[in-house]
Design a protein around this motif. Sequence first.
Motif, PDB file in Angstrom:
ATOM      1  N   ILE A  46      -1.638   6.255   1.879  1.00 36.33           N
ATOM      2  CA  ILE A  46      -0.682   5.409   2.589  1.00 36.33           C
ATOM      3  C   ILE A  46       0.008   4.508   1.574  1.00 36.33           C
ATOM      4  CG2 ILE A  46      -1.840   5.489   4.831  1.00 36.33           C
ATOM      5  CD1 ILE A  46      -3.178   2.827   4.143  1.00 36.33           C
ATOM      6  N   ALA A  47       1.220   4.132   1.881  1.00 33.23           N
ATOM      7  CA  ALA A  47       2.044   3.379   0.925  1.00 33.23           C
ATOM      8  C   ALA A  47       1.375   2.094   0.443  1.00 33.23           C
ATOM      9  CB  ALA A  47       3.405   3.077   1.548  1.00 33.23           C
ATOM     10  N   SER A  48       0.579   1.485   1.280  1.00 34.58           N
ATOM     11  CA  SER A  48      -0.025   0.202   0.900  1.00 34.58           C
ATOM     12  C   SER A  48      -1.027   0.309  -0.251  1.00 34.58           C
ATOM     13  CB  SER A  48      -0.707  -0.449   2.113  1.00 34.58           C
ATOM     14  OG  SER A  48      -1.764   0.366   2.586  1.00 34.58           O
ATOM     15  N   VAL A  49      -1.468   1.512  -0.612  1.00 33.91           N
ATOM     16  CA  VAL A  49      -2.418   1.655  -1.726  1.00 33.91           C
ATOM     17  C   VAL A  49      -1.729   1.964  -3.056  1.00 33.91           C
ATOM     18  CG1 VAL A  49      -4.284   2.371  -0.182  1.00 33.91           C
ATOM     19  CG2 VAL A  49      -2.940   4.115  -1.366  1.00 33.91           C
ATOM     20  N   SER A  51       0.140   0.228  -5.074  1.00 36.71           N
ATOM     21  CA  SER A  51      -0.011  -0.781  -6.130  1.00 36.71           C
ATOM     22  C   SER A  51      -1.440  -0.853  -6.644  1.00 36.71           C
ATOM     23  CB  SER A  51       0.467  -2.154  -5.655  1.00 36.71           C
ATOM     24  OG  SER A  51      -0.259  -2.565  -4.514  1.00 36.71           O
ATOM     25  N   SER A  52      -2.434  -0.807  -5.771  1.00 37.78           N
ATOM     26  CA  SER A  52      -3.822  -0.923  -6.240  1.00 37.78           C
ATOM     27  C   SER A  52      -4.280   0.338  -6.975  1.00 37.78           C
ATOM     28  CB  SER A  52      -4.770  -1.254  -5.085  1.00 37.78           C
ATOM     29  OG  SER A  52      -4.711  -0.268  -4.085  1.00 37.78           O
ATOM     30  N   TRP A 157       2.539  10.195  -2.804  1.00 38.39           N
ATOM     31  CA  TRP A 157       3.260   9.519  -1.725  1.00 38.39           C
ATOM     32  C   TRP A 157       4.248  10.480  -1.076  1.00 38.39           C
ATOM     33  CZ3 TRP A 157       8.529   8.793  -1.428  1.00 38.39           C
ATOM     34  CH2 TRP A 157       8.970   8.032  -0.327  1.00 38.39           C
TER      35      TRP A 157
END
Length: 171
Positions: A46-49, A51-52, A157
């Motif tokens: 998912i896009a929210s991961v 950066s991490s 992604w």
Amino acid sequence: MNVVYAFAISASVIASITTLAFLSFPGLLIWCAFIGWAAYLQSGGIASVISSVSASMLFGAFMAWLFAVILSMGVLPFGVPVAAALIVAVMAPIMVIAQKIGLLSVVPATFYGFASSFAFLAQTDGVFNLDSLLSLSLANSLIIVPVSLFIGVFLGWLHATAAGMLTQQAG
């Protein structure tokens, strides 16, 4: 469309285009891109991961680069196997503890970054030396590996996004 089929179709298209591009324009590391792709999907896809996962892989690549610099400088009074083991003995817990920093929370991705850099350094002739490690070129693991890994995260992604679009279209 079934989720498995959507992921299979999107993987087929993206992986084949990626292979064609990397083989047509050599210089980047296709195997490294596939590791970045897998790290993204393994971390939830998912896009929210983004950066991490990216920051964790970059941190791992940096730690491997630092390992190579220290080893290449010969600052430890031991042979390479013992010196390498001692350096890793210090770095491994740092890489795990760093997960307390939110952006570095994906410990497997940290180790993927380290392993990718180490693989590049160990298997590419002429790059495990200070000249290459300190250069502004694709011979520097701190440049080539993160760029290739980040391309892979983008491909992951793209893969997940395309699969999501295929499953939504069938409704």
